[in-house]
Design a protein around this motif. Structure first.
Motif, PDB file in Angstrom:
ATOM      1  N   TYR A   3       0.861  -1.176   0.000  1.00  0.00           N
ATOM      2  CA  TYR A   3       0.000   0.000   0.000  1.00  0.00           C
ATOM      3  C   TYR A   3       0.895   1.223   0.000  1.00  0.00           C
ATOM      4  O   TYR A   3       1.998   1.192   0.549  1.00  0.00           O
ATOM      5  CB  TYR A   3      -0.885   0.009   1.250  1.00  0.00           C
ATOM      6  N   LEU A  37      -5.276   5.704  -7.074  1.00  0.00           N
ATOM      7  CA  LEU A  37      -6.078   4.490  -6.948  1.00  0.00           C
ATOM      8  C   LEU A  37      -7.100   4.559  -5.816  1.00  0.00           C
ATOM      9  O   LEU A  37      -8.113   3.871  -5.855  1.00  0.00           O
ATOM     10  CB  LEU A  37      -5.170   3.260  -6.740  1.00  0.00           C
ATOM     11  N   ASP A  38      -6.819   5.352  -4.796  1.00  0.00           N
ATOM     12  CA  ASP A  38      -7.740   5.396  -3.649  1.00  0.00           C
ATOM     13  C   ASP A  38      -7.880   6.810  -3.070  1.00  0.00           C
ATOM     14  O   ASP A  38      -8.153   6.968  -1.880  1.00  0.00           O
ATOM     15  CB  ASP A  38      -7.276   4.414  -2.562  1.00  0.00           C
ATOM     16  N   GLN A  41      -5.997   7.494   0.207  1.00  0.00           N
ATOM     17  CA  GLN A  41      -6.410   6.915   1.492  1.00  0.00           C
ATOM     18  C   GLN A  41      -5.403   5.859   1.959  1.00  0.00           C
ATOM     19  O   GLN A  41      -5.421   5.462   3.130  1.00  0.00           O
ATOM     20  CB  GLN A  41      -7.790   6.252   1.356  1.00  0.00           C
ATOM     21  N   SER A  43      -5.506   2.823   1.032  1.00  0.00           N
ATOM     22  CA  SER A  43      -6.303   1.612   1.278  1.00  0.00           C
ATOM     23  C   SER A  43      -6.316   0.642   0.101  1.00  0.00           C
ATOM     24  O   SER A  43      -6.784  -0.484   0.234  1.00  0.00           O
ATOM     25  CB  SER A  43      -7.737   2.007   1.609  1.00  0.00           C
ATOM     26  N   ALA A  44      -5.810   1.084  -1.044  1.00  0.00           N
ATOM     27  CA  ALA A  44      -5.857   0.232  -2.238  1.00  0.00           C
ATOM     28  C   ALA A  44      -4.591  -0.610  -2.350  1.00  0.00           C
ATOM     29  O   ALA A  44      -3.472  -0.091  -2.268  1.00  0.00           O
ATOM     30  CB  ALA A  44      -6.000   1.095  -3.492  1.00  0.00           C
ATOM     31  N   GLU A  45      -4.775  -1.913  -2.517  1.00  0.00           N
ATOM     32  CA  GLU A  45      -3.639  -2.795  -2.739  1.00  0.00           C
ATOM     33  C   GLU A  45      -3.042  -2.467  -4.103  1.00  0.00           C
ATOM     34  O   GLU A  45      -3.755  -2.455  -5.106  1.00  0.00           O
ATOM     35  CB  GLU A  45      -4.122  -4.249  -2.680  1.00  0.00           C
ATOM     36  N   PRO A  72      -2.697  -1.665   4.979  1.00  0.00           N
ATOM     37  CA  PRO A  72      -3.349  -0.411   4.581  1.00  0.00           C
ATOM     38  C   PRO A  72      -3.036   0.700   5.583  1.00  0.00           C
ATOM     39  O   PRO A  72      -2.865   0.430   6.775  1.00  0.00           O
ATOM     40  CB  PRO A  72      -4.845  -0.749   4.623  1.00  0.00           C
TER      41      PRO A  72
END
Ligand code: F3S
Length: 75
Positions: A3, A37-38, A41, A43-45, A72
């Motif tokens: 992450y 991608l997030d 945050q 939080s996205a792999e 994450p």
């Protein structure tokens, strides 16, 4: 799993990361980087195919604002 997250408090908008890893990092209206991608945050792999770019971007950041970890981020 990996992450990534950009610390916008220390990013100086140098622009290197988005050049190195455009599929991961983009810039807001102030030129500060964030993870696309997030929405930064953390939080996205991150897909394995992007890991080389991600590591290169981390190593190239002059202010060490790009963080990478196995879990994450809690943002
Ligand atoms: Fe900022 Fe570092 Fe990218 S300073 S623009 S996070 S290379």
């Amino acid at each position: 799993a990996k992450y990534t997250w950009v610390d916008k408090d220390t990013c100086i908008a140098c622009g290197a990361c988005g050049g190195t890893a455009p599929d991961i990092y983009d810039f807001d209206e102030q030129g500060l980087a964030f993870v696309v991608l997030d929405e930064n945050q953390g939080s996205a792999e991150i897909p394995e195919i992007l890991h080389d770019d991600m590591n290169e971007a981390m190593e190239g950041c002059p202010t060490e604002s790009i963080l990478i970890q196995d879990e994450p981020f809690n943002r």
